[in-house]
Design an enzyme around this catalytic site. Structure first.
Site, PDB file in Angstrom:
ATOM      1  N   GLU A 128       0.834  -1.212   0.000  1.00 52.83           N
ATOM      2  CA  GLU A 128       0.000   0.000   0.000  1.00 52.83           C
ATOM      3  C   GLU A 128       0.867   1.261   0.000  1.00 52.83           C
ATOM      4  O   GLU A 128       0.375   2.341  -0.293  1.00 52.83           O
ATOM      5  CB  GLU A 128      -0.925   0.012   1.214  1.00 52.83           C
ATOM      6  CG  GLU A 128      -2.193  -0.793   1.049  1.00 52.83           C
ATOM      7  CD  GLU A 128      -3.187  -0.165   0.065  1.00 52.83           C
ATOM      8  OE1 GLU A 128      -3.467   1.031   0.197  1.00 52.83           O
ATOM      9  OE2 GLU A 128      -3.658  -0.866  -0.836  1.00 52.83           O
ATOM     10  N   TYR A 154      -3.703   4.838   6.046  1.00 53.94           N
ATOM     11  CA  TYR A 154      -2.977   3.601   6.383  1.00 53.94           C
ATOM     12  C   TYR A 154      -1.635   3.556   5.653  1.00 53.94           C
ATOM     13  O   TYR A 154      -0.584   3.310   6.265  1.00 53.94           O
ATOM     14  CB  TYR A 154      -3.838   2.383   6.005  1.00 53.94           C
ATOM     15  CG  TYR A 154      -3.102   1.071   6.033  1.00 53.94           C
ATOM     16  CD1 TYR A 154      -2.839   0.425   7.234  1.00 53.94           C
ATOM     17  CD2 TYR A 154      -2.668   0.466   4.843  1.00 53.94           C
ATOM     18  CE1 TYR A 154      -2.163  -0.791   7.258  1.00 53.94           C
ATOM     19  CE2 TYR A 154      -1.995  -0.742   4.860  1.00 53.94           C
ATOM     20  CZ  TYR A 154      -1.734  -1.371   6.065  1.00 53.94           C
ATOM     21  OH  TYR A 154      -1.061  -2.567   6.081  1.00 53.94           O
ATOM     22  N   LYS A 158       2.062   3.614   7.340  1.00 45.44           N
ATOM     23  CA  LYS A 158       3.005   2.510   7.102  1.00 45.44           C
ATOM     24  C   LYS A 158       4.321   3.016   6.526  1.00 45.44           C
ATOM     25  O   LYS A 158       5.388   2.459   6.791  1.00 45.44           O
ATOM     26  CB  LYS A 158       2.377   1.487   6.145  1.00 45.44           C
ATOM     27  CG  LYS A 158       1.447   0.502   6.835  1.00 45.44           C
ATOM     28  CD  LYS A 158       2.217  -0.529   7.659  1.00 45.44           C
ATOM     29  CE  LYS A 158       1.300  -1.523   8.325  1.00 45.44           C
ATOM     30  NZ  LYS A 158       2.001  -2.452   9.211  1.00 45.44           N
TER      31      LYS A 158
HETATM   32  P1  NAP Z   1      -4.693  -8.089  11.111  1.00 45.39           P
HETATM   33  O1  NAP Z   1      -5.278  -9.441  10.961  1.00 45.39           O
HETATM   34  O2  NAP Z   1      -5.555  -6.897  10.935  1.00 45.39           O
HETATM   35  O3  NAP Z   1      -4.015  -8.026  12.569  1.00 45.39           O
HETATM   36  C1  NAP Z   1      -3.604  -6.813  13.141  1.00 45.39           C
HETATM   37  C2  NAP Z   1      -3.105  -7.083  14.549  1.00 45.39           C
HETATM   38  O4  NAP Z   1      -2.713  -5.824  15.139  1.00 45.39           O
HETATM   39  C3  NAP Z   1      -4.175  -7.683  15.498  1.00 45.39           C
HETATM   40  O5  NAP Z   1      -3.588  -8.686  16.281  1.00 45.39           O
HETATM   41  C4  NAP Z   1      -4.566  -6.500  16.358  1.00 45.39           C
HETATM   42  O6  NAP Z   1      -5.021  -6.842  17.648  1.00 45.39           O
HETATM   43  C5  NAP Z   1      -3.219  -5.799  16.477  1.00 45.39           C
HETATM   44  N1  NAP Z   1      -3.363  -4.434  16.990  1.00 45.39           N
HETATM   45  C6  NAP Z   1      -4.200  -3.457  16.538  1.00 45.39           C
HETATM   46  N2  NAP Z   1      -4.070  -2.358  17.304  1.00 45.39           N
HETATM   47  C7  NAP Z   1      -3.158  -2.646  18.268  1.00 45.39           C
HETATM   48  C8  NAP Z   1      -2.611  -1.932  19.359  1.00 45.39           C
HETATM   49  N3  NAP Z   1      -2.987  -0.678  19.649  1.00 45.39           N
HETATM   50  N4  NAP Z   1      -1.673  -2.534  20.136  1.00 45.39           N
HETATM   51  C9  NAP Z   1      -1.295  -3.807  19.898  1.00 45.39           C
HETATM   52  N5  NAP Z   1      -1.784  -4.554  18.870  1.00 45.39           N
HETATM   53  C10 NAP Z   1      -2.702  -3.970  18.070  1.00 45.39           C
HETATM   54  O7  NAP Z   1      -3.458  -7.905  10.120  1.00 45.39           O
HETATM   55  P2  NAP Z   1      -2.620  -9.037   9.319  1.00 45.39           P
HETATM   56  O8  NAP Z   1      -3.286  -9.280   8.027  1.00 45.39           O
HETATM   57  O9  NAP Z   1      -2.297 -10.143  10.221  1.00 45.39           O
HETATM   58  O10 NAP Z   1      -1.291  -8.220   8.979  1.00 45.39           O
HETATM   59  C11 NAP Z   1      -0.190  -8.190   9.884  1.00 45.39           C
HETATM   60  C12 NAP Z   1       0.621  -6.932   9.629  1.00 45.39           C
HETATM   61  O11 NAP Z   1       1.081  -6.931   8.278  1.00 45.39           O
HETATM   62  C13 NAP Z   1      -0.153  -5.626   9.801  1.00 45.39           C
HETATM   63  O12 NAP Z   1       0.752  -4.671  10.296  1.00 45.39           O
HETATM   64  C14 NAP Z   1      -0.568  -5.267   8.390  1.00 45.39           C
HETATM   65  O13 NAP Z   1      -0.756  -3.876   8.264  1.00 45.39           O
HETATM   66  C15 NAP Z   1       0.632  -5.762   7.605  1.00 45.39           C
HETATM   67  N6  NAP Z   1       0.384  -6.178   6.225  1.00 45.39           N
HETATM   68  C16 NAP Z   1      -0.608  -7.071   5.951  1.00 45.39           C
HETATM   69  C17 NAP Z   1      -0.808  -7.492   4.652  1.00 45.39           C
HETATM   70  C18 NAP Z   1      -1.867  -8.489   4.299  1.00 45.39           C
HETATM   71  O14 NAP Z   1      -2.185  -8.612   3.110  1.00 45.39           O
HETATM   72  N7  NAP Z   1      -2.404  -9.231   5.262  1.00 45.39           N
HETATM   73  C19 NAP Z   1       0.033  -6.994   3.628  1.00 45.39           C
HETATM   74  C20 NAP Z   1       1.051  -6.093   3.955  1.00 45.39           C
HETATM   75  C21 NAP Z   1       1.231  -5.707   5.266  1.00 45.39           C
HETATM   76  P3  NAP Z   1      -6.605  -7.008  17.971  1.00 45.39           P
HETATM   77  O15 NAP Z   1      -6.967  -8.365  17.467  1.00 45.39           O
HETATM   78  O16 NAP Z   1      -6.664  -6.886  19.441  1.00 45.39           O
HETATM   79  O17 NAP Z   1      -7.307  -5.917  17.213  1.00 45.39           O
HETATM   80  O1  G4F Z   2      -9.263  -6.673   0.898  1.00 46.63           O
HETATM   81  P1  G4F Z   2      -8.990  -5.229   0.936  1.00 46.63           P
HETATM   82  O2  G4F Z   2      -9.625  -4.445   2.016  1.00 46.63           O
HETATM   83  O3  G4F Z   2      -7.399  -5.098   0.972  1.00 46.63           O
HETATM   84  P2  G4F Z   2      -6.408  -3.888   0.633  1.00 46.63           P
HETATM   85  O4  G4F Z   2      -7.088  -2.581   0.668  1.00 46.63           O
HETATM   86  O5  G4F Z   2      -5.708  -4.242  -0.636  1.00 46.63           O
HETATM   87  O6  G4F Z   2      -5.397  -3.940   1.867  1.00 46.63           O
HETATM   88  C1  G4F Z   2      -4.872  -5.172   2.337  1.00 46.63           C
HETATM   89  O7  G4F Z   2      -3.651  -5.437   1.667  1.00 46.63           O
HETATM   90  C2  G4F Z   2      -2.600  -4.470   1.925  1.00 46.63           C
HETATM   91  C3  G4F Z   2      -1.384  -4.896   1.101  1.00 46.63           C
HETATM   92  O8  G4F Z   2      -1.473  -4.370  -0.194  1.00 46.63           O
HETATM   93  C4  G4F Z   2      -2.315  -4.477   3.406  1.00 46.63           C
HETATM   94  F1  G4F Z   2      -1.295  -3.625   3.682  1.00 46.63           F
HETATM   95  C5  G4F Z   2      -3.559  -4.061   4.163  1.00 46.63           C
HETATM   96  O9  G4F Z   2      -3.294  -4.116   5.575  1.00 46.63           O
HETATM   97  C6  G4F Z   2      -4.668  -5.059   3.852  1.00 46.63           C
HETATM   98  O10 G4F Z   2      -4.315  -6.314   4.378  1.00 46.63           O
HETATM   99  O11 G4F Z   2      -9.387  -4.542  -0.442  1.00 46.63           O
HETATM  100  C7  G4F Z   2      -8.888  -5.039  -1.685  1.00 46.63           C
HETATM  101  C8  G4F Z   2      -9.626  -4.353  -2.820  1.00 46.63           C
HETATM  102  C9  G4F Z   2      -9.659  -2.821  -2.716  1.00 46.63           C
HETATM  103  O12 G4F Z   2      -9.434  -2.300  -4.000  1.00 46.63           O
HETATM  104  C10 G4F Z   2     -11.096  -2.515  -2.284  1.00 46.63           C
HETATM  105  O13 G4F Z   2     -11.583  -1.247  -2.710  1.00 46.63           O
HETATM  106  O14 G4F Z   2     -10.991  -4.773  -2.770  1.00 46.63           O
HETATM  107  C11 G4F Z   2     -11.821  -3.640  -2.961  1.00 46.63           C
HETATM  108  N1  G4F Z   2     -13.149  -3.938  -2.411  1.00 46.63           N
HETATM  109  C12 G4F Z   2     -14.295  -4.003  -3.126  1.00 46.63           C
HETATM  110  N2  G4F Z   2     -15.327  -4.276  -2.329  1.00 46.63           N
HETATM  111  C13 G4F Z   2     -13.443  -4.172  -1.121  1.00 46.63           C
HETATM  112  C14 G4F Z   2     -14.820  -4.391  -1.059  1.00 46.63           C
HETATM  113  N3  G4F Z   2     -12.650  -4.240  -0.013  1.00 46.63           N
HETATM  114  C15 G4F Z   2     -13.250  -4.538   1.165  1.00 46.63           C
HETATM  115  N4  G4F Z   2     -12.484  -4.637   2.273  1.00 46.63           N
HETATM  116  N5  G4F Z   2     -14.623  -4.746   1.270  1.00 46.63           N
HETATM  117  C16 G4F Z   2     -15.445  -4.689   0.179  1.00 46.63           C
HETATM  118  O15 G4F Z   2     -16.662  -4.861   0.285  1.00 46.63           O
END
Ligand code: NAP
Ligand code: G4F
Length: 331
Positions: A128, A154, A158
């Site tokens: 992102e 966000y 980041k």
């Molecule tokens: P996630 O499922 O949304 O998990 C986020 C975690 O952060 C949860 O355990 C949440 O705890 C914790 N958190 C939120 N606020 C907090 C606070 N104030 N203090 C301590 N912990 C807190 O995210 P994820 O998909 O596992 O992703 C892990 C990391 O990678 C995140 O930093 C995300 O931004 C980054 N990332 C994710 C993706 C992806 O595609 N999944 C891609 C790139 C980067 P609670 O459960 O208590 O809310």
């Molecule tokens: O699943 P999304 O919410 O993921 P997004 O925005 O790509 O972000 C995720 O990936 C990032 C890495 O590139 C992480 F850093 C971030 O923490 C997170 O894990 O949305 C994906 C796409 C977007 O274009 C959004 O506009 O799906 C589109 N979308 C369409 N309808 C929707 C919806 N997204 C969500 N969440 N909900 C909908 O109903």
């Protein structure tokens, strides 16, 4: 002696997979849990009893210091964030504090406990940060040298976390690495993200528990991989002699429409259009239209390879949600 790892974000998708992986490698795993009564605590205690939970919050440096003093970690994985891009437009200042400044709090807690030369640090950076504008690298995709242009509170938060991690590496010689991870999904993905929202709705439609799904922009393209593969890359980054930044991605990009195609076909529905309604509530003030990553550096230097492909991941998610929804009563 077993290595110890401290994970923030233990209750999240990646926290789950990383804890499993590190436990399998023989690590002592500590996880930071926040809140006075976190409803996810019971799930972690039941499914991952090997995780030692420590109460702290990424916005409270003193609590992070106490967690580090208890865990004495060799490796610190900072996964904590408010991670939903759409939600970040609603609470931008909170996102700056948690997703942005929280990284500084973690780095400072490491320094204040004297761990800057002994604790290896992983920061969860994100695709992102690229934002999808200036998408002028046809066939190449975003790599570690691409320009940043975040398109959400966000993404901006980041980017701060990314640069402050690099700054602490350069200023204090910390072994601090950033994984620039493209979207990764799976059966542990939160229901608020589009892939899991779809897989869960498809399962419910298949079981007669729901008749349609409401989504926002269907044209956006994402480089979607499987979360279980990506946590291996996080660990590999911290096993290198030198800290560095790496893109983890599949090198493929797909529209949400393509995800819908595969998910509905998994339950025998060839035309998803009658089941999908567009709802402007799920549109964002600014959208990232396309993300495509280039993982060549991680493949060459870390030997990292993703294993699960796009159709395999969609199938896994839909089948998991059919099982989950079949096990719960009609609601
Ligand atoms: P996630 O499922 O949304 O998990 C986020 C975690 O952060 C949860 O355990 C949440 O705890 C914790 N958190 C939120 N606020 C907090 C606070 N104030 N203090 C301590 N912990 C807190 O995210 P994820 O998909 O596992 O992703 C892990 C990391 O990678 C995140 O930093 C995300 O931004 C980054 N990332 C994710 C993706 C992806 O595609 N999944 C891609 C790139 C980067 P609670 O459960 O208590 O809310
Ligand atoms: O699943 P999304 O919410 O993921 P997004 O925005 O790509 O972000 C995720 O990936 C990032 C890495 O590139 C992480 F850093 C971030 O923490 C997170 O894990 O949305 C994906 C796409 C977007 O274009 C959004 O506009 O799906 C589109 N979308 C369409 N309808 C929707 C919806 N997204 C969500 N969440 N909900 C909908 O109903």
């Amino acid at each position: 002696m077993a290595k110890a790892a401290l994970i923030t974000g233990i209750t999240g998708q990646d926290g789950y997979h990383l804890a499993e992986f590190l436990h399998g490698k023989g690590y002592e795993v500590y996880g930071i849990i926040r809140g006075q009564h976190n409803p996810k605590r019971a799930r972690v205690e039941q499914e991952q009893p090997f995780v030692k939970l420590l109460e702290a919050d990424i916005t409270d440096t003193s609590s992070l210091i106490r967690a580090i003093e208890t865990a004495r970690p060799d490796e610190f994985y900072n996964l904590a964030a408010i991670s939903h891009v759409g939600y970040s437009f609603k609470v931008p200042q909170l996102v700056a504090d948690v997703t942005g400044k929280g990284v500084l709090n973690a780095l400072e807690a490491i320094r204040l406990t004297g761990g800057e030369k002994t604790i290896r640090f992983y920061q969860a950076s994100t695709s992102e940060m690229f934002g999808g504008l200036d998408y002028n690298r046809p066939g190449k995709g975003y790599d570690e040298t691409a320009l940043f242009h975040p398109r959400s509170p966000y993404g901006v938060a980041k980017l701060y976390g990314h640069w402050i991690t690099k700054n602490y590496r350069e200023s204090y010689g910390m072994h601090a690495s950033c994984g620039i991870l493209f979207n990764h999904e799976g059966e542990r993905r939160g229901l608020e993200f589009v892939t899991r929202k779809i897989s869960n709705a498809v399962a419910r439609i298949h079981l007669g528990k729901q008749d349609h799904i409401e989504l926002g922009n269907l044209d956006a393209k994402r480089d979607w991989g499987y979360a279980g593969d990506y946590v291996v890359g996080m660990w590999l980054m911290l096993q290198q002699d030198q800290p560095d930044d790496y893109v983890l991605a599949t090198g493929e990009t797909h529209t949400i429409g393509e995800f819908l195609d595969l998910a509905f076909k998994e339950v025998g529905i060839n035309d998803w259009k009658p089941y999908v309604k567009q709802n402007p509530a799920f549109m964002r003030p600014a959208e990232v239209d396309i993300l495509l990553g280039n993982p060549a550096k991680a493949e060459a230097k870390l030997g990292w390879r993703r294993k699960v492909d796009f159709p395999g991941m969609v199938k896994l998610m839909v089948q998991h949600d059919i099982g989950l929804e079949s096990a719960t009563s009609l609601d």
